[in-house]
Enzyme design. Sequence first.
Site, mmCIF file in Angstrom:
data_model
loop_
_atom_site.group_PDB
_atom_site.id
_atom_site.type_symbol
_atom_site.label_atom_id
_atom_site.label_comp_id
_atom_site.label_asym_id
_atom_site.label_seq_id
_atom_site.Cartn_x
_atom_site.Cartn_y
_atom_site.Cartn_z
ATOM 1 N N GLY A 49 0.620 -1.277 -0.011
ATOM 2 C CA GLY A 49 0.443 -0.102 0.234
ATOM 3 C C GLY A 49 0.653 0.980 0.243
ATOM 4 O O GLY A 49 1.747 1.350 -1.292
ATOM 5 N N GLU A 50 0.536 1.970 1.248
ATOM 6 C CA GLU A 50 1.575 3.406 0.725
ATOM 7 C C GLU A 50 1.897 3.367 2.389
ATOM 8 O O GLU A 50 1.108 3.863 3.486
ATOM 9 C CB GLU A 50 0.434 4.422 0.765
ATOM 10 C CG GLU A 50 1.432 5.566 0.834
ATOM 11 C CD GLU A 50 2.516 5.637 0.146
ATOM 12 O OE1 GLU A 50 2.674 5.484 -0.909
ATOM 13 O OE2 GLU A 50 3.891 6.483 0.886
ATOM 14 N N SER A 51 3.534 3.172 2.488
ATOM 15 C CA SER A 51 3.985 2.570 4.232
ATOM 16 C C SER A 51 3.466 3.686 4.886
ATOM 17 O O SER A 51 3.284 3.803 5.843
ATOM 18 C CB SER A 51 5.460 2.312 3.882
ATOM 19 O OG SER A 51 5.977 3.351 3.436
ATOM 20 N N CYS A 68 6.115 -5.090 0.442
ATOM 21 C CA CYS A 68 6.212 -4.275 -0.312
ATOM 22 C C CYS A 68 5.810 -3.240 0.689
ATOM 23 O O CYS A 68 7.071 -3.351 1.685
ATOM 24 C CB CYS A 68 5.356 -3.763 -1.448
ATOM 25 S SG CYS A 68 5.481 -2.822 -2.487
ATOM 26 N N ARG A 109 13.080 2.945 -0.927
ATOM 27 C CA ARG A 109 11.512 3.341 -1.147
ATOM 28 C C ARG A 109 11.322 3.895 -2.594
ATOM 29 O O ARG A 109 12.169 4.563 -3.125
ATOM 30 C CB ARG A 109 10.556 4.300 -0.459
ATOM 31 C CG ARG A 109 10.251 3.692 1.117
ATOM 32 C CD ARG A 109 9.168 5.248 1.936
ATOM 33 N NE ARG A 109 8.060 5.524 0.846
ATOM 34 C CZ ARG A 109 7.492 6.266 0.610
ATOM 35 N NH1 ARG A 109 8.226 7.452 1.454
ATOM 36 N NH2 ARG A 109 6.496 6.562 0.330
ATOM 37 N N ILE A 112 5.665 -3.052 -7.804
ATOM 38 C CA ILE A 112 4.196 -2.034 -7.674
ATOM 39 C C ILE A 112 5.058 -1.009 -6.692
ATOM 40 O O ILE A 112 4.733 -0.793 -5.468
ATOM 41 C CB ILE A 112 3.308 -1.885 -7.332
ATOM 42 C CG1 ILE A 112 2.559 -3.509 -8.101
ATOM 43 C CG2 ILE A 112 2.318 -0.710 -6.984
ATOM 44 C CD1 ILE A 112 1.099 -3.527 -7.878
ATOM 45 N N ARG A 113 5.850 0.198 -7.449
ATOM 46 C CA ARG A 113 6.752 1.547 -7.403
ATOM 47 C C ARG A 113 7.041 0.943 -5.279
ATOM 48 O O ARG A 113 7.183 0.901 -4.275
ATOM 49 C CB ARG A 113 5.657 2.422 -6.010
ATOM 50 C CG ARG A 113 5.260 3.042 -7.953
ATOM 51 C CD ARG A 113 4.053 4.082 -6.927
ATOM 52 N NE ARG A 113 4.952 5.330 -5.972
ATOM 53 C CZ ARG A 113 5.466 6.137 -6.738
ATOM 54 N NH1 ARG A 113 5.772 6.395 -7.492
ATOM 55 N NH2 ARG A 113 5.691 6.993 -5.395
ATOM 56 N N HIS A 118 4.771 -8.276 -4.905
ATOM 57 C CA HIS A 118 3.233 -8.864 -3.923
ATOM 58 C C HIS A 118 2.970 -10.596 -4.639
ATOM 59 O O HIS A 118 2.393 -10.837 -5.483
ATOM 60 C CB HIS A 118 2.533 -8.026 -4.836
ATOM 61 C CG HIS A 118 2.596 -6.472 -4.342
ATOM 62 N ND1 HIS A 118 1.270 -6.346 -3.208
ATOM 63 C CD2 HIS A 118 2.953 -4.968 -4.714
ATOM 64 C CE1 HIS A 118 1.851 -4.177 -3.197
ATOM 65 N NE2 HIS A 118 2.970 -4.158 -4.244
ATOM 66 N N GLU A 168 1.124 -12.014 -3.285
ATOM 67 C CA GLU A 168 -0.679 -12.087 -3.193
ATOM 68 C C GLU A 168 -1.514 -11.487 -4.852
ATOM 69 O O GLU A 168 -2.758 -12.030 -4.302
ATOM 70 C CB GLU A 168 -1.327 -11.396 -1.844
ATOM 71 C CG GLU A 168 -1.632 -9.906 -2.591
ATOM 72 C CD GLU A 168 -0.111 -9.236 -2.682
ATOM 73 O OE1 GLU A 168 0.876 -9.710 -2.405
ATOM 74 O OE2 GLU A 168 -0.326 -8.135 -2.587
HETATM 75 N N1 GLN Z 1 5.658 2.335 -2.998
HETATM 76 C C1 GLN Z 1 4.227 2.387 -1.440
HETATM 77 C C2 GLN Z 1 5.616 2.817 -0.418
HETATM 78 O O1 GLN Z 1 6.514 3.686 -0.273
HETATM 79 C C3 GLN Z 1 5.103 0.842 -1.360
HETATM 80 C C4 GLN Z 1 4.744 0.400 -2.355
HETATM 81 C C5 GLN Z 1 3.841 -0.718 -3.302
HETATM 82 O O2 GLN Z 1 3.694 -1.263 -1.518
HETATM 83 N N2 GLN Z 1 2.839 -1.485 -3.546
HETATM 84 O O3 GLN Z 1 4.672 2.986 0.597
#
Ligand code: GLN
Length: 188
Positions: free
Chosen positions: A46-48, A78, A107, A135-136, A172, A174
């Site tokens: 997600g977004e840390s 992630c 990151r 993903i990112r 990921h 999942e």
């Molecule tokens: N770039 C996101 C972060 O820094 C992580 C991306 C992800 O969990 N798919 O939190």
Amino acid sequence: MIVGILALQGAFREHEEMLTRMGIPCLQVRLPRDLAKVDRLIMPGGESTTIGKLLVMYDLIEPIRQRVLAGMPIWGTCAGAILLSRKIIDGKADQPSLHLMDIESRRNAFGSQLDSFEADVTVAGLDAPFHTVFIRAPILENPQGACHTIATLPDGRVVAALQGHMLATSFHPELTLDDRIHRLFLSL
Ligand code: GLN
């Protein structure tokens, strides 16, 4: 055995769907009282920075740390892996972290061109490469002490690490139908 899935933000439903397909009981964790009911915990992607803020708001940082230090297995995918790291590189100032694993996460390490890509990852202990999505994603760097690399990209960059009962993957699993990394976590 009940697997908790941290359900504050991010890809928690996908982990839940995978575990349900595998026939493993699971519970969404949002509050310390949810955490008390589970035997292990997955922290999703997600977004840390957001998940970190919500962990603080919901008073989950210390309860999770204490459970893990007492032996509860934990897995971060992630953003979840970032939140497990002893150090976050290119994080936001004061970004909360659990500081549980002896590894650093960089990151968004693949930059904008490779925001999202698929790759075959070689994972120690698995018979064949694991095809998955990034993903990112962060890169994991400088594992120390009891923390060791268990997966790399073809160019050698570290994308998964294991430290006893703690697992971090920058990809990921999942989002695939391949449950081998989930099984690896359940074996810890
Ligand atoms: N770039 C996101 C972060 O820094 C992580 C991306 C992800 O969990 N798919 O939190």
